[in-house]
Design a protein around this motif. Sequence first.
Motif, mmCIF file in Angstrom:
data_model
loop_
_atom_site.group_PDB
_atom_site.id
_atom_site.type_symbol
_atom_site.label_atom_id
_atom_site.label_comp_id
_atom_site.label_asym_id
_atom_site.label_seq_id
_atom_site.Cartn_x
_atom_site.Cartn_y
_atom_site.Cartn_z
ATOM 1 N N VAL A 427 0.827 -1.222 0.000
ATOM 2 C CA VAL A 427 0.000 0.000 0.000
ATOM 3 C C VAL A 427 0.858 1.268 0.000
ATOM 4 N N GLY A 428 2.183 1.117 0.068
ATOM 5 C CA GLY A 428 3.083 2.273 0.111
ATOM 6 C C GLY A 428 3.758 2.358 1.469
ATOM 7 N N LYS A 429 5.036 2.051 1.511
ATOM 8 C CA LYS A 429 5.758 1.929 2.778
ATOM 9 C C LYS A 429 5.820 3.251 3.550
ATOM 10 N N GLU A 430 6.082 4.347 2.842
ATOM 11 C CA GLU A 430 6.208 5.641 3.519
ATOM 12 C C GLU A 430 4.892 6.049 4.168
ATOM 13 N N ALA A 431 3.805 5.869 3.428
ATOM 14 C CA ALA A 431 2.481 6.225 3.960
ATOM 15 C C ALA A 431 2.135 5.341 5.159
ATOM 16 N N ALA A 432 2.515 4.054 5.070
ATOM 17 C CA ALA A 432 2.240 3.107 6.166
ATOM 18 C C ALA A 432 2.977 3.505 7.443
ATOM 19 N N GLU A 433 4.250 3.895 7.300
ATOM 20 C CA GLU A 433 5.046 4.265 8.476
ATOM 21 C C GLU A 433 4.556 5.565 9.108
ATOM 22 N N ALA A 434 3.984 6.453 8.276
ATOM 23 C CA ALA A 434 3.515 7.747 8.792
ATOM 24 C C ALA A 434 2.075 7.687 9.304
ATOM 25 N N PHE A 435 1.366 6.601 9.021
ATOM 26 C CA PHE A 435 -0.063 6.510 9.365
ATOM 27 C C PHE A 435 -0.270 6.600 10.885
ATOM 28 N N ALA A 436 -1.316 7.331 11.277
ATOM 29 C CA ALA A 436 -1.705 7.491 12.696
ATOM 30 C C ALA A 436 -0.546 7.974 13.551
ATOM 31 N N GLY A 437 0.195 8.916 13.013
ATOM 32 C CA GLY A 437 1.288 9.507 13.785
ATOM 33 C C GLY A 437 2.440 8.556 14.026
ATOM 34 N N GLY A 438 2.643 7.606 13.129
ATOM 35 C CA GLY A 438 3.770 6.668 13.263
ATOM 36 C C GLY A 438 3.553 5.591 14.314
ATOM 37 N N LYS A 439 2.275 5.308 14.586
ATOM 38 C CA LYS A 439 1.972 4.316 15.630
ATOM 39 C C LYS A 439 2.381 2.891 15.229
ATOM 40 N N ALA A 440 2.560 2.692 13.922
ATOM 41 C CA ALA A 440 2.921 1.357 13.429
ATOM 42 C C ALA A 440 4.206 0.849 14.073
ATOM 43 N N LYS A 441 5.161 1.757 14.253
ATOM 44 C CA LYS A 441 6.458 1.369 14.816
ATOM 45 C C LYS A 441 6.301 0.829 16.242
ATOM 46 N N ASN A 442 5.460 1.517 17.034
ATOM 47 C CA ASN A 442 5.236 1.083 18.424
ATOM 48 C C ASN A 442 4.534 -0.269 18.478
ATOM 49 N N LEU A 443 3.532 -0.431 17.614
ATOM 50 C CA LEU A 443 2.795 -1.698 17.593
ATOM 51 C C LEU A 443 3.701 -2.854 17.172
ATOM 52 N N ALA A 444 4.555 -2.615 16.187
ATOM 53 C CA ALA A 444 5.480 -3.655 15.716
ATOM 54 C C ALA A 444 6.469 -4.034 16.814
ATOM 55 N N SER A 445 6.920 -3.030 17.581
ATOM 56 C CA SER A 445 7.876 -3.309 18.661
ATOM 57 C C SER A 445 7.260 -4.142 19.776
ATOM 58 N N GLU A 446 5.925 -4.164 19.831
ATOM 59 C CA GLU A 446 5.219 -4.968 20.838
ATOM 60 C C GLU A 446 4.894 -6.367 20.322
ATOM 61 N N GLY A 447 5.446 -6.696 19.148
ATOM 62 C CA GLY A 447 5.266 -8.049 18.622
ATOM 63 C C GLY A 447 4.069 -8.214 17.709
ATOM 64 N N ASN A 448 3.448 -7.106 17.280
ATOM 65 C CA ASN A 448 2.274 -7.179 16.401
ATOM 66 C C ASN A 448 2.683 -7.313 14.937
ATOM 67 N N THR A 449 1.846 -8.008 14.168
ATOM 68 C CA THR A 449 1.946 -8.018 12.712
ATOM 69 C C THR A 449 0.899 -7.036 12.197
ATOM 70 N N LEU A 450 1.255 -6.187 11.244
ATOM 71 C CA LEU A 450 0.348 -5.113 10.803
ATOM 72 C C LEU A 450 -0.198 -5.379 9.413
ATOM 73 N N VAL A 451 -1.507 -5.185 9.271
ATOM 74 C CA VAL A 451 -2.194 -5.302 7.985
ATOM 75 C C VAL A 451 -2.768 -3.916 7.660
ATOM 76 N N TYR A 452 -2.430 -3.385 6.465
ATOM 77 C CA TYR A 452 -2.844 -2.031 6.082
ATOM 78 C C TYR A 452 -4.006 -2.084 5.097
ATOM 79 N N VAL A 453 -4.856 -1.035 5.166
ATOM 80 C CA VAL A 453 -6.038 -0.952 4.301
ATOM 81 C C VAL A 453 -5.970 0.348 3.493
ATOM 82 N N GLN A 454 -6.008 0.201 2.170
ATOM 83 C CA GLN A 454 -5.996 1.369 1.277
ATOM 84 C C GLN A 454 -7.311 1.406 0.501
ATOM 85 N N ILE A 455 -7.959 2.621 0.468
ATOM 86 C CA ILE A 455 -9.218 2.780 -0.267
ATOM 87 C C ILE A 455 -9.021 3.886 -1.302
#
Length: 641
Positions: A427-455
Amino acid sequence: MSMEAKTIERSERNIQNVGFIEKIKPHAELIAAVLSGVLIAAGWLMDKYNLEAQSIIAYLLAFVIGGFAKAKEGIEATFENKELNVEMLMVFAAVGSAIIGYWSEGAILIFIFALSGALETYTMNKSHKEISSLMELQPEEALLVTNGADRRVDVSELQIGDHILIKPGERVPSDGIIIKGNTNIDEAAITGESLPVSKGNQAEVFAGTVNITGAITVEVTKMSTDTLFHKIIKLVQSAQSEKSPSQLFIERFEGTYVKVVLAVVFLMFFIPHFLLGWSWHESFYRAMILLVVASPCALVASIMPATLSAISNGAKHGILVKGGVHLENLSHLEAIAFDKTGTLTKGKPEVTEILAKEGLNQENLLWKVASIEKHSNHPLAQAIVKYAKLHLEKELFHPDRLEDVAGWGIMAEIKGEQWKIGKADFVGKEAAEAFAGGKAKNLASEGNTLVYVQINGELSGMIALKDVVRSESKMAIEQLKKHGIHTVMITGDNEKTARVLAAESHVDQYFAECLPEEKVEHVKTLKTKYKTVAMVGDGINDAPALAIANIGIAMGEGTDVALETADIVLMKNDLPRIAEAINLSKRMNKIIKQNVVFSISVIMLLIASNFFQVLDLPYGVIGHEGSTILVILNSLRLLRS
């Protein structure tokens, strides 16, 4: 009455007789012991009224009836092993007592010996009852469904792929998967868990469990000889035939001890007469008492009844131990290693957080994402669909167009909207990393796998999923730490995920990014540092590590390879039962120590009393055989929960 009617009546009578014999067979030793006791009482009364000949006949019958089973067992074992045993010592002592005129004492010896033997047999039968009760749970017939019609067939005729109908109240005849219907299943026979489990389409069911509420159609997945239920029976049977190191030592010790006792008894016929001035009668009498009191009956009975009782107790609570040696070792456990997936964790990803862009309804986003993902077999997609079904009241729908992009995600069209669901690069790596204020990084560090949705080309949502630690895992780890056991997690996950899950599960140490052979090396390293190490796992990749550990523990819902390799099987994926098994092991070892110390103390006390001529034969018999009975009764305490 016609000849035919008489023949039928005679056949029915024979069947009834055979049935009666089968019913009393397990109690034959006890019946013989009681009858022997009655004859001893009759002999004592006859002796009191000076009916000496009749009294001796009664005592002689008591000898034969009470002592037959043990004498037969002793003689057969002597010929088979070419070595004398405890049973033969008792036979010699009883015969010796009769020779010197102590008919009543010899008969009492036989009676109490027969009684203790009956009690030991009761312990064995009680242990075997776990198998018998399990085997009775296996249905003999199944309702086979063919072309819409059903018919009763023998369970042994079922083939993999057959469809069987199981009505409410019936037991499941074979392992399989539900293809139609919903119900509640009582799995107490398999897991030891009393609460029923809800089962629906594609849920697994096991032979021997009970269908409680609804009619279900099940597709057979295993032959009757390969079912989990059948494996449980084989596991318990093998456990009861395998002896612990303590039991093997006692049995090796018994042969030598019997020879020493017989040698000392022989010397006692002569030495006290010549050195201490005892009469020949007194020397022979004391030798007979020594033969009785020095026999290691209680010592021999110290271990096996306790081990069998403990194994039966474990089986009743869903803890299957493949032999006394493993149960004995469990109390010495110093370190335990856990596989992560399916052992410490649930083994399936779960949705932990859903984020939607500002202005977009989160519930509506989940509904549409789940409707798209339900067409995928990917574990992450299935987890999202499962979460949606639990939290949404809406029915999922079919998108207008779907395209699976292997290794990346899925594309779909819903009422003209273009949807893309998948990993960041899709879906676009830069947009994914910036989504929701960069919360993806914190979630990943907690052991989460992330699924992104593009419309329509705009990143609109993110779903975090994680293989979560079981709530009971933390409890189990804390219980093990209280026992002073070092806990380790071994996983194939990356360092970051492993660190997070290790912290959540409270283990002392973890090893990440491990292949099966590396798991083996880590277990070997633990064995060099700790005396006894256990490995807990459920998958094929865990089997080598389970085999190399001092004690391999498999989860009952794991693979067949893990179940067959492990030494202990937890029939429910319930880790706190490891602590239960350790407590059971400690109780067993404590009772065995009590039995051994008590039996040796009694033997030494009786020998000393006999040497100082303060012990008469009746009291020697009661002291010796009474200690055997007490030891067996003490072992039976392990049958209690």
